[in-house]
Design an enzyme around this catalytic site. Structure first.
Site, mmCIF file in Angstrom:
data_model
loop_
_atom_site.group_PDB
_atom_site.id
_atom_site.type_symbol
_atom_site.label_atom_id
_atom_site.label_comp_id
_atom_site.label_asym_id
_atom_site.label_seq_id
_atom_site.Cartn_x
_atom_site.Cartn_y
_atom_site.Cartn_z
ATOM 1 N N GLY A 1 0.798 -1.229 0.000
ATOM 2 C CA GLY A 1 0.000 0.000 0.000
ATOM 3 C C GLY A 1 0.829 1.278 0.000
ATOM 4 N N ILE A 2 0.427 2.201 0.844
ATOM 5 C CA ILE A 2 1.074 3.516 0.887
ATOM 6 C C ILE A 2 2.553 3.371 1.273
ATOM 7 N N GLN B 1 -15.065 9.580 11.741
ATOM 8 C CA GLN B 1 -15.750 8.745 10.759
ATOM 9 C C GLN B 1 -16.590 7.702 11.475
ATOM 10 N N ASP C 1 -12.929 -1.636 12.074
ATOM 11 C CA ASP C 1 -14.101 -0.762 12.088
ATOM 12 C C ASP C 1 -15.332 -1.441 12.701
ATOM 13 N N ASN D 1 4.338 4.600 9.366
ATOM 14 C CA ASN D 1 3.238 4.384 8.415
ATOM 15 C C ASN D 1 2.372 3.171 8.750
ATOM 16 N N GLY E 1 -0.207 0.668 9.950
ATOM 17 C CA GLY E 1 -1.504 0.953 10.572
ATOM 18 C C GLY E 1 -2.525 -0.100 10.204
ATOM 19 N N PRO F 1 -3.594 11.623 4.935
ATOM 20 C CA PRO F 1 -4.149 11.251 3.627
ATOM 21 C C PRO F 1 -5.665 11.127 3.686
ATOM 22 N N GLY F 2 -6.301 11.405 2.548
ATOM 23 C CA GLY F 2 -7.706 11.045 2.380
ATOM 24 C C GLY F 2 -7.763 9.582 1.973
ATOM 25 N N TYR G 1 -9.961 4.173 15.476
ATOM 26 C CA TYR G 1 -9.017 4.669 14.453
ATOM 27 C C TYR G 1 -8.919 6.201 14.486
HETATM 28 N N1 CAA Z 1 -20.621 6.962 5.507
HETATM 29 C C1 CAA Z 1 -21.942 7.051 5.431
HETATM 30 N N2 CAA Z 1 -22.784 6.082 5.872
HETATM 31 C C2 CAA Z 1 -22.209 5.006 6.393
HETATM 32 C C3 CAA Z 1 -20.835 4.858 6.505
HETATM 33 C C4 CAA Z 1 -20.032 5.897 6.039
HETATM 34 N N3 CAA Z 1 -18.710 5.866 6.099
HETATM 35 N N4 CAA Z 1 -20.576 3.667 7.077
HETATM 36 C C5 CAA Z 1 -21.775 3.102 7.324
HETATM 37 N N5 CAA Z 1 -22.748 3.895 6.904
HETATM 38 C C6 CAA Z 1 -24.184 3.623 7.015
HETATM 39 C C7 CAA Z 1 -24.583 2.361 6.252
HETATM 40 O O1 CAA Z 1 -24.815 2.636 4.879
HETATM 41 C C8 CAA Z 1 -25.852 1.961 6.984
HETATM 42 O O2 CAA Z 1 -26.894 2.799 6.579
HETATM 43 P P1 CAA Z 1 -28.353 2.164 6.394
HETATM 44 O O3 CAA Z 1 -28.746 1.611 7.740
HETATM 45 O O4 CAA Z 1 -29.164 3.336 5.936
HETATM 46 O O5 CAA Z 1 -28.212 1.095 5.349
HETATM 47 C C9 CAA Z 1 -25.534 2.331 8.453
HETATM 48 O O6 CAA Z 1 -24.488 3.335 8.379
HETATM 49 C C10 CAA Z 1 -25.050 1.163 9.260
HETATM 50 O O7 CAA Z 1 -23.996 0.538 8.528
HETATM 51 P P2 CAA Z 1 -23.910 -1.039 8.379
HETATM 52 O O8 CAA Z 1 -25.228 -1.668 8.026
HETATM 53 O O9 CAA Z 1 -22.753 -1.338 7.455
HETATM 54 O O10 CAA Z 1 -23.598 -1.447 9.894
HETATM 55 P P3 CAA Z 1 -22.535 -2.440 10.398
HETATM 56 O O11 CAA Z 1 -22.605 -2.419 11.876
HETATM 57 O O12 CAA Z 1 -22.658 -3.756 9.711
HETATM 58 O O13 CAA Z 1 -21.135 -1.822 9.919
HETATM 59 C C11 CAA Z 1 -19.423 -0.182 9.739
HETATM 60 C C12 CAA Z 1 -20.799 -0.512 10.295
HETATM 61 C C13 CAA Z 1 -18.372 -1.109 10.321
HETATM 62 C C14 CAA Z 1 -19.115 1.254 10.121
HETATM 63 C C15 CAA Z 1 -19.397 -0.392 8.222
HETATM 64 O O14 CAA Z 1 -20.448 0.287 7.640
HETATM 65 C C16 CAA Z 1 -18.121 0.121 7.599
HETATM 66 O O15 CAA Z 1 -17.118 -0.586 7.527
HETATM 67 N N6 CAA Z 1 -18.107 1.400 7.161
HETATM 68 C C17 CAA Z 1 -16.945 2.032 6.601
HETATM 69 C C18 CAA Z 1 -16.239 2.854 7.637
HETATM 70 C C19 CAA Z 1 -15.085 3.558 6.975
HETATM 71 O O16 CAA Z 1 -15.263 4.506 6.249
HETATM 72 N N7 CAA Z 1 -13.848 3.069 7.207
HETATM 73 C C20 CAA Z 1 -12.714 3.599 6.555
HETATM 74 C C21 CAA Z 1 -11.704 2.484 6.352
HETATM 75 S S1 CAA Z 1 -10.327 2.988 5.299
HETATM 76 C C22 CAA Z 1 -9.443 3.975 6.326
HETATM 77 O O17 CAA Z 1 -9.689 4.097 7.484
HETATM 78 C C23 CAA Z 1 -8.324 4.712 5.707
HETATM 79 C C24 CAA Z 1 -8.388 6.142 6.043
HETATM 80 O O18 CAA Z 1 -7.690 6.596 6.938
HETATM 81 C C25 CAA Z 1 -9.217 7.001 5.201
HETATM 82 P P1 NAP Z 2 -2.271 -1.531 4.043
HETATM 83 O O1 NAP Z 2 -2.338 -1.601 2.561
HETATM 84 O O2 NAP Z 2 -3.202 -2.362 4.851
HETATM 85 O O3 NAP Z 2 -0.739 -1.838 4.487
HETATM 86 C C1 NAP Z 2 -0.422 -1.792 5.841
HETATM 87 C C2 NAP Z 2 1.049 -2.062 6.052
HETATM 88 O O4 NAP Z 2 1.308 -1.927 7.478
HETATM 89 C C3 NAP Z 2 1.470 -3.468 5.677
HETATM 90 O O5 NAP Z 2 2.812 -3.462 5.236
HETATM 91 C C4 NAP Z 2 1.364 -4.211 7.012
HETATM 92 O O6 NAP Z 2 2.183 -5.380 7.111
HETATM 93 C C5 NAP Z 2 1.861 -3.134 7.970
HETATM 94 N N1 NAP Z 2 1.436 -3.387 9.335
HETATM 95 C C6 NAP Z 2 0.177 -3.482 9.827
HETATM 96 N N2 NAP Z 2 0.192 -3.743 11.136
HETATM 97 C C7 NAP Z 2 1.493 -3.824 11.498
HETATM 98 C C8 NAP Z 2 2.158 -4.085 12.713
HETATM 99 N N3 NAP Z 2 1.483 -4.320 13.856
HETATM 100 N N4 NAP Z 2 3.512 -4.114 12.721
HETATM 101 C C9 NAP Z 2 4.197 -3.881 11.579
HETATM 102 N N5 NAP Z 2 3.634 -3.615 10.398
HETATM 103 C C10 NAP Z 2 2.293 -3.599 10.347
HETATM 104 O O7 NAP Z 2 -2.504 -0.051 4.567
HETATM 105 P P2 NAP Z 2 -2.399 1.350 3.771
HETATM 106 O O8 NAP Z 2 -3.719 1.677 3.228
HETATM 107 O O9 NAP Z 2 -1.214 1.352 2.895
HETATM 108 O O10 NAP Z 2 -2.166 2.342 5.026
HETATM 109 C C11 NAP Z 2 -0.877 2.725 5.437
HETATM 110 C C12 NAP Z 2 -1.019 3.809 6.505
HETATM 111 O O11 NAP Z 2 -1.717 4.906 5.965
HETATM 112 C C13 NAP Z 2 -1.818 3.360 7.730
HETATM 113 O O12 NAP Z 2 -1.285 3.963 8.887
HETATM 114 C C14 NAP Z 2 -3.180 3.912 7.457
HETATM 115 O O13 NAP Z 2 -3.917 4.123 8.641
HETATM 116 C C15 NAP Z 2 -2.833 5.202 6.779
HETATM 117 N N6 NAP Z 2 -3.879 5.749 5.945
HETATM 118 C C16 NAP Z 2 -4.398 5.024 4.918
HETATM 119 C C17 NAP Z 2 -5.381 5.593 4.123
HETATM 120 C C18 NAP Z 2 -5.989 4.860 2.969
HETATM 121 O O14 NAP Z 2 -6.982 5.364 2.456
HETATM 122 N N7 NAP Z 2 -5.440 3.751 2.517
HETATM 123 C C19 NAP Z 2 -5.835 6.881 4.386
HETATM 124 C C20 NAP Z 2 -5.282 7.583 5.460
HETATM 125 C C21 NAP Z 2 -4.297 7.009 6.223
HETATM 126 P P3 NAP Z 2 1.636 -6.791 6.541
HETATM 127 O O15 NAP Z 2 1.710 -6.690 5.058
HETATM 128 O O16 NAP Z 2 2.564 -7.799 7.131
HETATM 129 O O17 NAP Z 2 0.217 -6.926 7.038
#
Ligand code: CAA
Ligand code: NAP
Length: 271
Positions: free
Chosen positions: A44-45, A172, A119, A113, A115, A208-209, A178
């Site tokens: 990844g990143i 979020q 969720d 980095n 992470g 990052p977004g 997180y």
């Molecule tokens: N934005 C808007 N609406 C959202 C949402 C989001 N990010 N996440 C969930 N919702 C909504 C769902 O659509 C749902 O709405 P409805 O009831 O109207 O259908 C409601 O919230 C409940 O969601 P779920 O049915 O999915 O409930 P769940 O308990 O099964 O799961 C959850 C909840 C774990 C939050 C799951 O929805 C999820 O994984 N959401 C994504 C969260 C997210 O954005 N994570 C980012 C990961 S990448 C990252 O973190 C990198 C970074 O730094 C940017």
């Molecule tokens: P990724 O694709 O899941 O890669 C994560 C990397 O971190 C992998 O190399 C993983 O190793 C390593 N890692 C995870 N847990 C670890 C631990 N306990 N010890 C050592 N290494 C570990 O993630 P990514 O999307 O590239 O994200 C990288 C960073 O950017 C994270 O901090 C994340 O929170 C941040 N970030 C991501 C986003 C996004 O949209 N992707 C946005 C904002 C911030 P393995 O391969 O062995 O699992």
């Protein structure tokens, strides 16, 4: 008092020195030999950061945790050495940094980095998933910085870059753990920047977004579509777009930037 000829000679010498320094900077010679450590640098990143730092002339080491296959592929493709340990384990961090220092010299650029996400809505979030994210995404930054900071202070040079997140800035749904960890990184970055500024060590964060990696691929498709619709640039970011920001903050040209948060999020959240 120097005469006109002597003054011209002095000027030419100064100009030649400035040109030489600039050339050194442009060719990257001055950064050759500097060692950069990227945690989570095999996917990844982090993988893009490791490659881009390597291309800029740094000696790079990348860490990972459990995905041996991805790490071997990364090593074979890039020639960058990989080190396996859990950044949430403080003794393992110290041992790994000692090993890297012996092999490649002191770590002068540290990119925190690595992470994870776990969720869940708070009412469904387990203590185990709270702790896993805080330990990996926040406490590991403390541990890694604690490990390298004294040598950096003693040598009067260092660059620390912490990878935070847009969701640490705006919050979020489903990410209390997180968002808390990533917001914590921003306060940590500012405090350590103040402690380190007089010692030639800069400490900055990048927020990052949404970037196209495995981490984002885990977001439910319907939710991800609604997130992409909120990004004014109209797409997910690419890992290289974060990597180029890291290389800038790691450079000598960024020596006056410390304690800052660089947002790279396609306009999704303006702060
Ligand atoms: N934005 C808007 N609406 C959202 C949402 C989001 N990010 N996440 C969930 N919702 C909504 C769902 O659509 C749902 O709405 P409805 O009831 O109207 O259908 C409601 O919230 C409940 O969601 P779920 O049915 O999915 O409930 P769940 O308990 O099964 O799961 C959850 C909840 C774990 C939050 C799951 O929805 C999820 O994984 N959401 C994504 C969260 C997210 O954005 N994570 C980012 C990961 S990448 C990252 O973190 C990198 C970074 O730094 C940017
Ligand atoms: P990724 O694709 O899941 O890669 C994560 C990397 O971190 C992998 O190399 C993983 O190793 C390593 N890692 C995870 N847990 C670890 C631990 N306990 N010890 C050592 N290494 C570990 O993630 P990514 O999307 O590239 O994200 C990288 C960073 O950017 C994270 O901090 C994340 O929170 C941040 N970030 C991501 C986003 C996004 O949209 N992707 C946005 C904002 C911030 P393995 O391969 O062995 O699992």
């Amino acid at each position: 008092m120097p005469n006109a000829t002597q003054r011209n000679l002095q000027f030419s010498h100064k100009a030649a020195t400035a040109v030489a320094e600039r050339l050194v900077s442009l060719t990257g010679v001055e950064i050759m030999g500097r060692t950069a450590l990227v945690t989570g640098g095999t996917r990844g990143i982090g993988s893009a950061i490791a490659r881009t730092l390597r291309d800029a002339g740094y000696t790079v080491a990348a860490s990972y945790h459990g995905n041996d296959l991805a790490a071997e592929d990364f090593k074979a493709a890039t020639g960058i050495p990989v080190f396996k340990w859990d950044v949430a384990d403080d003794e393992a961090c110290a041992a790994a940094v000692a090993k890297i220092t012996t092999a490649y010299g002191p770590v002068e650029i540290l990119v925190n980095n690595a992470g994870i996400t776990r969720d869940a809505m708070l009412h469904k979030l387990t203590s185990e998933h709270w702790r896993a994210v805080i330990d990996t995404d926040l406490t590991a930054c403390f541990t890694m910085c604690r490990t390298v900071i004294s040598p950096m202070r003693e040598r009067g040079y260092g660059r620390i870059i912490n990878i935070s997140s847009i969701n640490g800035q705006k919050g979020q749904l489903g990410q209390t753990n997180y968002a808390a960890a990533k917001a914590g990184l921003l306060g940590f970055t500012k405090a350590l920047a103040l402690e380190s500024a007089a010692k030639g060590v800069t400490v900055n964060a990048i927020a990052p977004g949404y970037i196209e990696t495995d981490m984002v691929a885990d977001v439910p498709p319907k939710v991800l579509d609604s997130i992409v619709a909120q990004i004014p640039v109209g797409r997910l970011g690419q890992p290289e777009e974060i990597a180029r920001a890291v290389v800038f903050l790691a450079s000598d040209d960024a020596g006056f930037i410390t304690g800052s948060t660089l947002t790279v999020n396609g306009g999704q959240y303006l702060i």
